[in-house]
Design a protein around this motif. Sequence first.
Motif, PDB file in Angstrom:
ATOM      1  N   SER A  19       0.827  -1.214   0.000  1.00  0.00           N
ATOM      2  CA  SER A  19       0.000   0.000   0.000  1.00  0.00           C
ATOM      3  C   SER A  19       0.858   1.259   0.000  1.00  0.00           C
ATOM      4  O   SER A  19       0.528   2.245  -0.663  1.00  0.00           O
ATOM      5  CB  SER A  19      -0.925  -0.002   1.219  1.00  0.00           C
ATOM      6  OG  SER A  19      -1.752  -1.150   1.200  1.00  0.00           O
ATOM      7  N   ILE A  32      -4.650   3.004   3.081  1.00  0.00           N
ATOM      8  CA  ILE A  32      -4.037   3.215   4.388  1.00  0.00           C
ATOM      9  C   ILE A  32      -2.907   2.215   4.592  1.00  0.00           C
ATOM     10  O   ILE A  32      -2.867   1.155   3.976  1.00  0.00           O
ATOM     11  CB  ILE A  32      -5.059   3.126   5.549  1.00  0.00           C
ATOM     12  CG1 ILE A  32      -5.680   1.736   5.663  1.00  0.00           C
ATOM     13  CG2 ILE A  32      -6.113   4.209   5.406  1.00  0.00           C
ATOM     14  CD1 ILE A  32      -6.390   1.513   6.998  1.00  0.00           C
ATOM     15  N   THR A  40      -4.529  -3.886   4.836  1.00  0.00           N
ATOM     16  CA  THR A  40      -5.455  -3.762   3.699  1.00  0.00           C
ATOM     17  C   THR A  40      -6.466  -4.897   3.722  1.00  0.00           C
ATOM     18  O   THR A  40      -6.083  -6.065   3.853  1.00  0.00           O
ATOM     19  CB  THR A  40      -4.668  -3.779   2.377  1.00  0.00           C
ATOM     20  OG1 THR A  40      -3.688  -2.748   2.434  1.00  0.00           O
ATOM     21  CG2 THR A  40      -5.587  -3.565   1.189  1.00  0.00           C
ATOM     22  N   ASP A  59      -4.204  -2.678  -5.373  1.00  0.00           N
ATOM     23  CA  ASP A  59      -3.665  -3.060  -4.068  1.00  0.00           C
ATOM     24  C   ASP A  59      -4.501  -4.206  -3.516  1.00  0.00           C
ATOM     25  O   ASP A  59      -5.718  -4.231  -3.674  1.00  0.00           O
ATOM     26  CB  ASP A  59      -3.733  -1.860  -3.111  1.00  0.00           C
ATOM     27  CG  ASP A  59      -2.971  -2.119  -1.808  1.00  0.00           C
ATOM     28  OD1 ASP A  59      -2.227  -3.105  -1.719  1.00  0.00           O
ATOM     29  OD2 ASP A  59      -3.138  -1.308  -0.869  1.00  0.00           O
TER      30      ASP A  59
HETATM   31 MG   LIG Z   1      -1.740  -2.857   2.496  1.00  0.00          MG
END
Ligand SMILES: [Mg+2]
Length: 300
Positions: A19, A32, A40, A59
């Motif tokens: 991320s 985040i 995540t 992601d």
């Molecule tokens: Mg992540």
Amino acid sequence: MTFRAGFVCIVGRPNTGKSTLINALVGSKVAITSDKPQTTRHVIRGIVHEENGQIILVDTPGIHRPRTLLGKRLNELVRTTLADVDVIAMCFPADQPIGPGDRMIGVDIQELKRSKKVALLTKTDTVSKDKVAKRLMEIQELAEKLEWNWEHIIPISSVKGDNLETLKTVLISILPLSPALYPLGAITEETDEALVGELIREAALAGVHDELPHSIAVVIEDMELREDKKMLNIQAFLFVERDSQKGIIIGKQGTRLKEVGQTARLQIEKLLGVKVYLDLRVKVAPDWQRDPKQLNRLGF
Ligand SMILES: [Mg+2]
Ligand SMILES: Nc1nc2c(ncn2[C@@H]2O[C@H](COP(=O)(O)OP(=O)(O)OP(=O)(O)O)[C@@H](O)[C@H]2O)c(=O)[nH]1
């Protein structure tokens, strides 16, 4: 000039810097991050616009050995997401040896013949040059053992910004010829509500330990601009799994919860460019990570 565009899925074990990399490449916080594994929990797209191409970064949650139904669902989510991308970019953190978790992911992506595979050695700022060289060899050996090839192996540091321009160039060069897939300037598909919920969760993750990070979920109950349009009212619930966790999150005389609310509020104001009133309450959803009904309710 040719133009290329397509989907690049970022995969790897939890906490490998996926991320952080996406945010660095997009140039804005779309996902985040935290120093806790399994931050995540959804598939998040971040879009990079270059003159000669568009990279849609996907992601994903870190793939791990699941201990809860949530963990199992997150792994499944990654596997279905992977099936449909142009490039798979797998992250290996420079500060950790390659282990069974990486081999398991390697076996998974081996079967996906249609997509090109790139290895990223992340967090190179945390180790010596010698270590970087050693890790690059290990990454190469992993592919050899599985009898396939990385299209490229690229060492990067998202924090220092090292090699990120090279990475963009390389990624575009292996994407299919295609017109842009997203309008210029779009950087994510996440709704404001989803982003707000994640910013609250990020604030809550900072400073908690052990099992607690996994037990936190955030639901935005209501989000509405006041009539004078000068203030955004947000009502949010922070779910934990046990009463004892509720106590920790709230803190002595509510001090911790207040801090979490303040941190989140500032981040939300920065993101949306409007003053925010945040009403944040803690609720217990017993063992939600293992309960199919609760998981469905929380959107998993
Ligand atoms: Mg992540
Ligand atoms: N020093 C350094 N730290 C990094 C770098 N990239 C990420 N980190 C740190 O590594 C930790 C994990 O980063 P994330 O981006 O949340 O990792 P992730 O792979 O998305 O983790 P999950 O979502 O849990 O799978 C955070 O504390 C980051 O600040 C880097 O290039 N250098």
